[in-house]
Design an enzyme around this catalytic site. Structure first.
Site, PDB file in Angstrom:
ATOM      1  N   HIS A  39       1.056  -1.013   0.098  1.00 51.78           N
ATOM      2  CA  HIS A  39       0.087  -0.081   0.068  1.00 51.78           C
ATOM      3  C   HIS A  39       0.889   1.248   0.191  1.00 51.78           C
ATOM      4  CE1 HIS A  39       0.965   0.246   4.293  1.00 51.78           C
ATOM      5  NE2 HIS A  39       0.617  -1.073   4.304  1.00 51.78           N
ATOM      6  N   GLY A  41       1.914   3.046   2.136  1.00 51.77           N
ATOM      7  CA  GLY A  41       2.685   3.243   3.411  1.00 51.77           C
ATOM      8  C   GLY A  41       4.464   2.471   2.837  1.00 51.77           C
ATOM      9  N   HIS A  42       3.903   1.382   2.399  1.00 43.21           N
ATOM     10  CA  HIS A  42       5.208   0.649   1.895  1.00 43.21           C
ATOM     11  C   HIS A  42       5.913   1.333   0.572  1.00 43.21           C
ATOM     12  CE1 HIS A  42       2.613  -3.031   2.979  1.00 43.21           C
ATOM     13  NE2 HIS A  42       3.831  -3.104   3.812  1.00 43.21           N
ATOM     14  N   MET A 189      -2.315   3.551   7.379  1.00 41.54           N
ATOM     15  CA  MET A 189      -2.499   2.422   6.692  1.00 41.54           C
ATOM     16  C   MET A 189      -1.685   1.026   6.820  1.00 41.54           C
ATOM     17  SD  MET A 189      -2.068   4.299   2.795  1.00 41.54           S
ATOM     18  CE  MET A 189      -3.301   5.603   2.354  1.00 41.54           C
TER      19      MET A 189
HETATM   20  P1  AMP Z   1       4.927  -4.988   6.862  1.00 43.65           P
HETATM   21  O1  AMP Z   1       4.445  -5.345   5.270  1.00 43.65           O
HETATM   22  O2  AMP Z   1       3.515  -4.377   7.222  1.00 43.65           O
HETATM   23  O3  AMP Z   1       5.465  -5.872   7.511  1.00 43.65           O
HETATM   24  O4  AMP Z   1       5.431  -3.538   6.722  1.00 43.65           O
HETATM   25  C1  AMP Z   1       6.682  -3.397   5.792  1.00 43.65           C
HETATM   26  C2  AMP Z   1       7.471  -2.111   6.360  1.00 43.65           C
HETATM   27  O5  AMP Z   1       6.637  -1.088   5.885  1.00 43.65           O
HETATM   28  C3  AMP Z   1       7.566  -1.942   7.796  1.00 43.65           C
HETATM   29  O6  AMP Z   1       8.806  -1.201   7.908  1.00 43.65           O
HETATM   30  C4  AMP Z   1       6.456  -1.009   8.187  1.00 43.65           C
HETATM   31  O7  AMP Z   1       6.599  -0.184   9.546  1.00 43.65           O
HETATM   32  C5  AMP Z   1       6.218   0.019   7.161  1.00 43.65           C
HETATM   33  N1  AMP Z   1       4.764   0.333   7.025  1.00 43.65           N
HETATM   34  C6  AMP Z   1       3.594  -0.401   6.935  1.00 43.65           C
HETATM   35  N2  AMP Z   1       2.725   0.436   7.080  1.00 43.65           N
HETATM   36  C7  AMP Z   1       3.213   1.731   6.921  1.00 43.65           C
HETATM   37  C8  AMP Z   1       2.406   3.023   6.900  1.00 43.65           C
HETATM   38  N3  AMP Z   1       1.309   3.228   7.032  1.00 43.65           N
HETATM   39  N4  AMP Z   1       3.315   4.147   6.679  1.00 43.65           N
HETATM   40  C9  AMP Z   1       4.617   4.046   6.832  1.00 43.65           C
HETATM   41  N5  AMP Z   1       5.390   2.826   6.888  1.00 43.65           N
HETATM   42  C10 AMP Z   1       4.408   1.655   6.944  1.00 43.65           C
END
Ligand code: AMP
Length: 286
Positions: A39, A41-42, A189
């Site tokens: 999304h 955020g990533h 997100m």
């Molecule tokens: P995940 O796939 O949820 O393990 O997240 C992978 C990376 O993306 C991690 O470093 C998370 O902290 C970061 N991440 C996930 N959601 C967000 C967001 N809304 N805003 C910024 N970084 C995010």
């Protein structure tokens, strides 16, 4: 007319091939570790990595060792094809998408334990979670030897854990932290948000609102930890769609111990259950 720039992105699934690709890549190499179902955020992490480095690597791996609950692991959103298309559009060079057996072959037995940090907040409610995170991140660092790695403030405790891991184990990786990307209504997100019903989705920004309430009190001069925690608790409790609250915390940003008074930098964070989703969020008081 829109033009697409041809871009060769390699999708790799073995350690050996990924190590070699990173060794041969233009330096510096920036790594963005993810569990996929990408999304914005990533993508903000990917964008920063693209700006800072000559090679951008993204890992997509739903890491089983950081899940306590088998059902949660099985139900975790996955969209490999969609993710790969998105990453191609964002100019990523290397995607590492290994199978579980590649990361954890038979007989795997060595774990990275980050000490007391792992037992607080999220760790209290998800025992073993940070051991799984620290282990997989260490393995990704060893396979790819990135110059920089990008993480989101969204997972506030994870940020503290990774920074400590990189320092304690002399990882030689610069850890870059990016701000939390939110929906217009404030909800942070998350790949898991798709699991919310429309009613739950509408109520979910309450976690951010609760943290904002504590933040506002703090900007007004309130320094009493309990008062700040209570203010956020009250807002969370007032939302009937919140099934239960795991914690509301105002903690020292380095030790993650609850503070009586906010003196230096602190993190206000919360975790609450809404239907099948455990919502987490945080704001840094600085
Ligand atoms: P995940 O796939 O949820 O393990 O997240 C992978 C990376 O993306 C991690 O470093 C998370 O902290 C970061 N991440 C996930 N959601 C967000 C967001 N809304 N805003 C910024 N970084 C995010």
């Amino acid at each position: 007319m829109a033009q697409t720039i041809p871009h060769n992105m390699r999708v790799i699934s073995t350690n050996k091939e990924m190590s070699q690709a990173c060794r041969e890549a233009l330096k510096p190499v920036g790594l963005v570790p993810t569990m996929g179902a990408l999304h914005p955020g990533h993508l903000s992490l990917v964008g920063q990595a693209r700006a800072d480095n000559l090679t951008v690597a993204v890992s997509i791996f739903v890491n089983p060792t950081q899940f306590g609950d088998k059902k949660d692991l099985q139900g975790y959103p996955r969209d490999m094809e969609g993710d790969i298309n998105l990453l191609r559009q964002h100019g990523v060079d290397l995607v590492y998408a290994p199978k579980v057996e590649e990361v954890y072959p038979d007989g795997f037995d060595t774990w990275v334990d980050v000490g007391p940090l792992a037992d607080k907040l999220e760790g209290l409610h998800r025992p073993g979670h940070f051991r799984g995170v620290a282990t997989v991140v260490s393995k990704l660092f060893n396979v790819m030897r990135p110059d920089r790695a990008y993480f989101g403030q969204k997972d506030g405790q994870q940020v503290v854990v990774i920074q400590k891991l990189a320092r304690d184990l002399d990882m030689g990786v610069e850890v870059v932290i990016m701000p939390t990307i939110r929906e217009l209504d404030g909800l942070a997100m998350s790949s898991r948000n798709v699991q919310l019903t429309p009613e739950q989705r509408q109520a979910a920004p309450v976690v951010h609102s609760a943290l904002c309430q504590a933040y506002l009190l703090w900007t007004d001069g309130e320094r009493d930890g309990d008062k700040l925690r209570q203010a956020a608790q009250e807002i969370l409790r007032s939302e009937s769609m919140v099934d239960s609250i795991d914690y509301v915390s105002v903690a020292n940003i380095s030790t993650l111990d609850e503070v009586e008074r906010v003196e230096g930098r602190a993190m206000v964070s919360a975790a609450a259950h809404m239907g099948p989703v455990r919502l987490i969020d945080n704001l840094v008081l600085e």
